[in-house]
Write a protein that holds these residues in place. Structure first.
Motif, short mmCIF file in Angstrom:
data_model
loop_
_atom_site.label_atom_id
_atom_site.label_comp_id
_atom_site.label_asym_id
_atom_site.label_seq_id
_atom_site.Cartn_x
_atom_site.Cartn_y
_atom_site.Cartn_z
N PRO A 39 0.80 -1.23 0.00
CA PRO A 39 0.00 0.00 0.00
C PRO A 39 0.83 1.28 0.00
O PRO A 39 0.32 2.35 -0.30
N TRP A 40 2.12 1.20 0.31
CA TRP A 40 2.94 2.40 0.47
C TRP A 40 4.00 2.56 -0.60
O TRP A 40 4.64 3.60 -0.69
N MET A 41 4.25 1.53 -1.38
CA MET A 41 5.34 1.57 -2.35
C MET A 41 4.85 1.25 -3.75
O MET A 41 3.81 0.61 -3.94
N MET A 42 5.65 1.67 -4.72
CA MET A 42 5.39 1.43 -6.14
C MET A 42 6.67 0.81 -6.71
O MET A 42 7.78 1.09 -6.23
N THR A 43 6.55 -0.01 -7.73
CA THR A 43 7.73 -0.56 -8.39
C THR A 43 7.54 -0.50 -9.90
O THR A 43 6.43 -0.64 -10.40
N ILE A 44 8.64 -0.24 -10.57
CA ILE A 44 8.66 -0.25 -12.04
C ILE A 44 9.67 -1.31 -12.45
O ILE A 44 10.80 -1.34 -11.95
N ASP A 45 9.28 -2.17 -13.38
CA ASP A 45 10.16 -3.19 -13.92
C ASP A 45 10.49 -2.83 -15.36
O ASP A 45 9.58 -2.61 -16.17
N VAL A 46 11.78 -2.74 -15.67
CA VAL A 46 12.24 -2.51 -17.03
C VAL A 46 12.87 -3.82 -17.48
O VAL A 46 13.96 -4.19 -17.02
N MET A 47 12.15 -4.55 -18.33
CA MET A 47 12.61 -5.87 -18.79
C MET A 47 13.18 -5.73 -20.19
O MET A 47 12.50 -5.27 -21.10
N LEU A 48 14.44 -6.15 -20.31
CA LEU A 48 15.14 -6.02 -21.58
C LEU A 48 15.24 -7.39 -22.24
O LEU A 48 15.21 -8.42 -21.57
N ALA A 49 15.35 -7.39 -23.56
CA ALA A 49 15.23 -8.64 -24.33
C ALA A 49 16.40 -9.60 -24.15
O ALA A 49 16.21 -10.81 -24.20
N ALA A 64 20.90 -10.12 -22.79
CA ALA A 64 22.00 -9.69 -21.93
C ALA A 64 22.73 -8.47 -22.51
O ALA A 64 23.12 -7.57 -21.77
N ALA A 65 22.91 -8.43 -23.82
CA ALA A 65 23.63 -7.32 -24.43
C ALA A 65 22.88 -5.99 -24.24
O ALA A 65 23.49 -4.97 -23.90
N THR A 66 21.58 -6.01 -24.43
CA THR A 66 20.78 -4.80 -24.24
C THR A 66 20.77 -4.40 -22.77
O THR A 66 20.90 -3.22 -22.44
N PHE A 67 20.62 -5.37 -21.89
CA PHE A 67 20.66 -5.11 -20.46
C PHE A 67 21.97 -4.42 -20.08
O PHE A 67 21.99 -3.39 -19.41
N GLU A 68 23.10 -4.98 -20.51
CA GLU A 68 24.40 -4.41 -20.19
C GLU A 68 24.56 -3.01 -20.77
O GLU A 68 25.12 -2.12 -20.12
N MET A 69 24.07 -2.79 -21.98
CA MET A 69 24.17 -1.48 -22.61
C MET A 69 23.40 -0.44 -21.79
O MET A 69 23.91 0.65 -21.52
N VAL A 70 22.18 -0.78 -21.36
CA VAL A 70 21.38 0.15 -20.58
C VAL A 70 22.03 0.41 -19.22
O VAL A 70 22.16 1.57 -18.80
N VAL A 71 22.48 -0.63 -18.55
CA VAL A 71 23.12 -0.46 -17.25
C VAL A 71 24.38 0.39 -17.37
O VAL A 71 24.58 1.34 -16.62
N ARG A 72 25.24 0.08 -18.34
CA ARG A 72 26.51 0.79 -18.50
C ARG A 72 26.33 2.22 -19.01
O ARG A 72 27.23 3.04 -18.86
N SER A 73 25.19 2.51 -19.61
CA SER A 73 24.97 3.87 -20.14
C SER A 73 24.92 4.91 -19.03
O SER A 73 25.18 6.08 -19.27
N GLY A 74 24.53 4.49 -17.83
CA GLY A 74 24.38 5.44 -16.74
C GLY A 74 23.15 6.31 -16.87
O GLY A 74 22.99 7.29 -16.14
N ALA A 75 22.25 5.97 -17.77
CA ALA A 75 21.07 6.80 -18.01
C ALA A 75 19.97 6.59 -16.97
O ALA A 75 19.16 7.49 -16.74
N PRO A 108 20.21 -12.00 -14.38
CA PRO A 108 19.66 -13.25 -14.92
C PRO A 108 18.33 -13.07 -15.67
O PRO A 108 18.04 -13.81 -16.59
N ALA A 109 17.56 -12.06 -15.29
CA ALA A 109 16.28 -11.80 -15.95
C ALA A 109 16.36 -10.59 -16.89
O ALA A 109 15.33 -10.18 -17.44
N HIS A 110 17.55 -10.00 -17.04
CA HIS A 110 17.73 -8.81 -17.88
C HIS A 110 16.76 -7.71 -17.48
O HIS A 110 16.12 -7.07 -18.32
N THR A 111 16.63 -7.50 -16.16
CA THR A 111 15.62 -6.60 -15.62
C THR A 111 16.22 -5.60 -14.65
O THR A 111 17.09 -5.93 -13.86
N ILE A 112 15.71 -4.37 -14.73
CA ILE A 112 16.04 -3.33 -13.77
C ILE A 112 14.75 -3.00 -13.03
O ILE A 112 13.72 -2.72 -13.66
N LYS A 113 14.81 -3.06 -11.71
CA LYS A 113 13.63 -2.77 -10.87
C LYS A 113 13.88 -1.43 -10.18
O LYS A 113 14.95 -1.18 -9.64
N ILE A 114 12.86 -0.60 -10.19
CA ILE A 114 12.91 0.72 -9.55
C ILE A 114 11.78 0.77 -8.54
O ILE A 114 10.61 0.62 -8.91
#
Length: 122
Positions: free
Chosen positions: A31-41, A43-54, A78-84
C-alpha cells in the motif's frame, strides 16, 4: 535538470528506453510503495542500458517527481531486468489516488534517451 531537459539530452546516438525494453510496467508493491520493472530482451541490451548510466536515481526522481534519496534501483542480470522502487505519493486506495493499481506510473520513463554509442563504463 527538468523532465524536458532529460528527454532532450543526447549523448551521440541514443534510443528511447521504450524502444529498447521488451516490457516496462509499474505496479503496487504494497500500500505504500510502487515498483517499475524494465525488462530487456537480452543480456547485451541489459548491459548497454546499465553501463549507459542513463537510469539513475536522480534522473528517475526528476521524471517521476520523487526524491532521489527515496528511490531504490536493482539490477537483476539473470532476468535482464532493472527494478525501480519508490514510495507512493498517497497510500493505495486513498480517495485522491488517481492510479489505484499503479499501472500508469512507468510512462515518464518510456522516452528516456539511452545512449547506444560509447556508453560509459561504470
Amino acid at each position: 535538470m527538468t523532465q524536458q531537459q532529460i528527454v532532450e539530452v543526447t549523448h551521440g546516438e541514443s534510443r528511447p528506453l521504450g524502444e529498447l525494453a521488451k516490457l516496462i510496467r509499474s505496479k503496487n508493491a504494497g500500500p505504500w510503495m510502487m515498483t517499475i520493472d524494465v525488462m530487456l530482451a537480452d543480456a547485451a541490451t541489459f548491459e548497454m542500458v546499465v553501463r549507459s548510466g542513463a537510469l539513475t536515481a536522480d534522473k528517475v526522481g526528476t521524471l517521476l517527481g520523487v526524491n532521489p534519496a527515496d528511490i531504490d534501483l536493482y539490477e537483476y542480470s539473470p532476468a535482464h531486468t532493472i527494478k525501480i522502487s519508490f514510495p507512493r505519493r498517497l497510500p493505495n486506495g486513498h480517495p485522491d489516488d488517481t492510479d489505484i493499481f499503479g499501472g500508469q506510473q512507468f510512462a515518464p520513463l518510456v522516452n528516456l534517451p539511452i545512449p547506444t554509442s560509447n556508453p560509459q563504463i561504470s
